[in-house]
Design an enzyme around this catalytic site. Structure first.
Site, PDB file in Angstrom:
ATOM      1  N   PHE A  35      55.002  45.963  43.346  1.00 52.04           N
ATOM      2  CA  PHE A  35      54.175  46.989  42.692  1.00 52.04           C
ATOM      3  C   PHE A  35      52.764  46.896  42.882  1.00 52.04           C
ATOM      4  O   PHE A  35      52.007  45.798  42.747  1.00 52.04           O
ATOM      5  CB  PHE A  35      54.562  46.966  41.226  1.00 52.04           C
ATOM      6  CG  PHE A  35      53.759  47.968  40.382  1.00 52.04           C
ATOM      7  CD1 PHE A  35      53.770  49.494  40.514  1.00 52.04           C
ATOM      8  CD2 PHE A  35      52.752  47.421  39.357  1.00 52.04           C
ATOM      9  CE1 PHE A  35      53.290  50.140  39.761  1.00 52.04           C
ATOM     10  CE2 PHE A  35      52.202  48.374  38.494  1.00 52.04           C
ATOM     11  CZ  PHE A  35      52.329  49.801  38.814  1.00 52.04           C
ATOM     12  N   TYR A  40      49.140  48.259  41.833  1.00 48.86           N
ATOM     13  CA  TYR A  40      48.360  49.223  40.833  1.00 48.86           C
ATOM     14  C   TYR A  40      46.787  49.161  41.178  1.00 48.86           C
ATOM     15  O   TYR A  40      45.970  49.898  40.483  1.00 48.86           O
ATOM     16  CB  TYR A  40      48.471  48.782  39.386  1.00 48.86           C
ATOM     17  CG  TYR A  40      47.902  47.326  39.144  1.00 48.86           C
ATOM     18  CD1 TYR A  40      48.919  46.063  39.597  1.00 48.86           C
ATOM     19  CD2 TYR A  40      46.749  46.695  38.858  1.00 48.86           C
ATOM     20  CE1 TYR A  40      48.499  44.550  39.586  1.00 48.86           C
ATOM     21  CE2 TYR A  40      46.268  45.418  38.696  1.00 48.86           C
ATOM     22  CZ  TYR A  40      47.197  44.641  39.149  1.00 48.86           C
ATOM     23  OH  TYR A  40      46.813  43.371  39.022  1.00 48.86           O
ATOM     24  N   GLY A  41      46.460  48.733  42.332  1.00 52.47           N
ATOM     25  CA  GLY A  41      44.911  48.567  42.630  1.00 52.47           C
ATOM     26  C   GLY A  41      44.900  48.930  44.176  1.00 52.47           C
ATOM     27  O   GLY A  41      45.571  50.076  44.532  1.00 52.47           O
ATOM     28  N   SER A  42      44.355  48.165  45.164  1.00 51.80           N
ATOM     29  CA  SER A  42      44.056  48.428  46.520  1.00 51.80           C
ATOM     30  C   SER A  42      45.495  48.754  47.345  1.00 51.80           C
ATOM     31  O   SER A  42      45.297  49.478  48.368  1.00 51.80           O
ATOM     32  CB  SER A  42      43.092  47.620  47.086  1.00 51.80           C
ATOM     33  OG  SER A  42      43.999  46.378  47.058  1.00 51.80           O
ATOM     34  N   GLU A  68      45.952  38.526  48.319  1.00 53.16           N
ATOM     35  CA  GLU A  68      45.890  38.670  47.104  1.00 53.16           C
ATOM     36  C   GLU A  68      45.406  37.391  46.199  1.00 53.16           C
ATOM     37  O   GLU A  68      45.845  37.479  44.834  1.00 53.16           O
ATOM     38  CB  GLU A  68      47.419  39.057  46.678  1.00 53.16           C
ATOM     39  CG  GLU A  68      47.734  40.171  47.366  1.00 53.16           C
ATOM     40  CD  GLU A  68      47.054  41.489  47.480  1.00 53.16           C
ATOM     41  OE1 GLU A  68      45.736  41.431  46.859  1.00 53.16           O
ATOM     42  OE2 GLU A  68      47.757  42.621  47.773  1.00 53.16           O
TER      43      GLU A  68
HETATM   44  C1  BEZ Z   1      47.297  45.852  43.534  1.00 52.32           C
HETATM   45  O1  BEZ Z   1      48.257  45.928  42.931  1.00 52.32           O
HETATM   46  O2  BEZ Z   1      46.822  46.696  44.353  1.00 52.32           O
HETATM   47  C2  BEZ Z   1      46.695  44.443  43.640  1.00 52.32           C
HETATM   48  C3  BEZ Z   1      46.695  43.490  42.507  1.00 52.32           C
HETATM   49  C4  BEZ Z   1      46.523  42.220  42.562  1.00 52.32           C
HETATM   50  C5  BEZ Z   1      45.519  41.943  43.923  1.00 52.32           C
HETATM   51  C6  BEZ Z   1      45.350  42.877  44.621  1.00 52.32           C
HETATM   52  C7  BEZ Z   1      45.895  43.957  44.962  1.00 52.32           C
END
Ligand code: BEZ
Length: 268
Positions: free
Chosen positions: A17, A19-21, A111
């Protein structure tokens, strides 16, 4: 809500999943990309980034998920960020079975910096009934195919910067946070590009529900800072001329990319 790394090994599929990049910069070797959401968390720009959108000397800010019960104990509401929707929208990626080990290695590199592995239940978005603004027919058809034959919930791996990790900043004053983001950059690019890309990608996932008021509020502040500084630098960092769409004044001083697909092509 979360399970530890040994908590759920029964499923033979590996889903991640983002939720960011990860929403606009997918992991390698995925064969399904499904918009949807998780519950029980609040997304906040409360994680320092020394490796992607900042440096060890001048860390930027990126998003993390905070367990809602813990978030409710923090002073976020007095910081004007009292809007915390029940759903945290993002994207689940299914990784090809023969590539799972390779992708896990890749994600370990990409990450770290305070994030740890957790598992959470992901709810796929219902397939959209109509074409949304900014979403082409072909893109919508692809999305509908991706959303077919899925169970109501999918167990996903998620990276979270928990409140005990050294990069967790705690509640931030939104204006100070926007200014910090505006001035930060790191090996992966400017911090404001990360912020603005996130807003654009979220808005495109399942309009009109998938936006995030915390993200849009920060974007609005960054756009105001840019206007005040007579900028142009930030918008130049975010879009290329062929991709730009001007959606009007105010919120959209930065011209926005026209689709997540285009962003993915650019960012890979
Ligand atoms: C992401 O969900 O996009 C994400 C979360 C933690 C670290 C890097 C990306």
């Amino acid at each position: 809500m979360t399970h530890d790394v040994n908590g759920d090994s029964a499923a033979d599929e590996f889903w991640l999943f983002g939720y960011g990049s990860l929403i606009w910069k997918p992991p390698p070797h995925f064969d399904r990309r499904v918009p949807g959401y998780v519950t029980g968390y609040v997304r906040r720009f409360w994680q320092a980034s020394e490796d992607h959108r900042g440096t060890p000397e001048a860390p930027g800010r990126v998003v993390t998920l905070i367990e809602r019960d813990f978030w409710a104990t923090l002073a976020d509401d007095v910081q004007h960020h009292d809007s915390a929707p029940d759903r945290v929208w993002g994207v689940a990626y299914r990784i090809r079975a023969d590539k799972v080990a390779e992708v896990k290695d890749y994600l370990d590199i990409r990450e770290i910096n305070g994030y740890t592995i957790h598992y959470t239940d992901f709810q796929p978005a219902p397939p959209a009934a109509t074409t949304h603004d900014g979403q082409g027919r072909q893109q919508q058809q692809q999305q509908q195919q991706q959303q077919q034959n899925l169970p109501p919930t999918v167990k996903t791996l998620v990276y979270i910067g928990t409140p005990t990790n050294p990069q967790f900043t705690g509640a931030q004053d939104p204006q100070a946070l926007a200014e910090h983001i505006y001035h930060s950059s790191g090996p992966s690019g400017t911090n404001r590009e990360y912020l603005l890309n996130l807003e654009t990608a979220l808005d495109a996932l399942a309009p009109p529900d998938s936006g995030d008021a915390h993200i849009t509020d920060l974007c609005d502040r960054v756009r105001r800072i840019d206007r005040g500084s007579g900028g142009g630098g930030a918008s130049a960092a975010v879009v290329s001329p062929v991709q730009e769409e001007n959606h009007g004044v105010g919120k959209n001083h930065f011209r926005r990319r026209s689709s997540v697909v285009e962003q993915e092509e650019t960012e890979k």
